[in-house]
Every structure is written in structure tokens, then in C-alpha cells.
Design a protein around this motif. Structure first.
Motif: not given
Length: 125
Positions: A67-74, A77-83, A18-23
Motif C-alpha cells: 500500500r505504501f511506497t517509499i522513494s527519494r529524490d536526492n 533533497n527530499t524523501l517521499y512516502l506515497q500512501m 496521501l503523499r508525505l514529503s520530507c525536506a
């Protein structure tokens, strides 16, 4: 003032992804240290991953490392968590969090000032 909204949660089988997003709203997003936390029923909220303002520094809980990767696209304005390689132990509500004045990462929830409402992740066969 920063508002955070998580999305991307759902039901997935063990071994799935799953890929979570945080706007995030607010012009200060690009300067904030950010993090992901999760909470299973009956348990305390625990640290998952964190990232500094430009993505150059990351830190993960041992339980998700590799297993998880945190990333961001400034720009978005979004933060991601690839699981990836999800297990039932990953089940819980996942929260996005932002620091107010500090641009570096932190694994302590007490050092975060803004929180989203959470998104449910359920890993079950």
C-alpha cells in the motif's frame, strides 16, 4: 548536521491516498539511509518504511506492504512516502528520519540520528 521537515499530512477518508514529503537540508543527504516511522496516540513509535542512499533497496513493515511506497529524490533533497488504500489504523504522526554515517536502510529507530517534527495523518470517515 541534517535538518528534516515533514509535510503532506492531513485528513483523508478510508481508501484514500496521501503523499508525505520530507525536506532535508545539508549536503550529506544523498549518502544517508532514510526511514519513515509513525506513532499513534498512546502507542510506541513504529517502523513504517526505509530506503538506502540511492533508492535501490527498500523495506516495509508488513502492515503497509503493498500500500505504501517509499522513494527519494536526492537532487531535491527530499524523501517521499506515497500512501494508498489508507485505513483508520494508519492514523498517527509520521516522522522522517536519517542515518548519520550509514547509507543503507534500517528498520530500527535506534539506528537513526536525525528526526523531523512529524506530520499528522488522520484517516476517518
Amino acid at each position: 548536521q541534517v535538518q528534516l521537515v515533514e509535510s503532506g499530512g492531513g485528513l483523508v477518508q478510508p481508501g484514500g491516498s496521501l503523499r508525505l514529503s520530507c525536506a532535508a537540508s545539508g549536503r550529506t543527504f544523498s549518502t544517508n539511509g532514510m526511514g519513515w516511522f509513525r506513532q499513534a496516540p498512546g502507542k510506541e513509535r513504529e517502523f513504517v518504511a526505509t530506503i538506502n542512499w540511492n533508492g535501490g533497496s527498500r523495506f516495509y513493515a508488513d502492515s503497509v506492504k503493498g500500500r505504501f511506497t517509499i522513494s527519494r529524490d536526492n537532487a531535491r533533497n527530499t524523501l517521499y512516502l506515497q500512501m494508498n488504500s489508507l485505513t483508520p489504523e494508519d492514523t498517527g504522526i509520521y516522522y522522517c528520519a536519517a542515518r548519520q554515517y550509514t547509507s543503507v536502510w534500517s528498520m530500527s529507530e535506534d539506528e537513526y540520528d536525525y528526526w523531523g517534527q512529524g506530520t499528522q495523518v488522520t484517516v476517518s470517515s
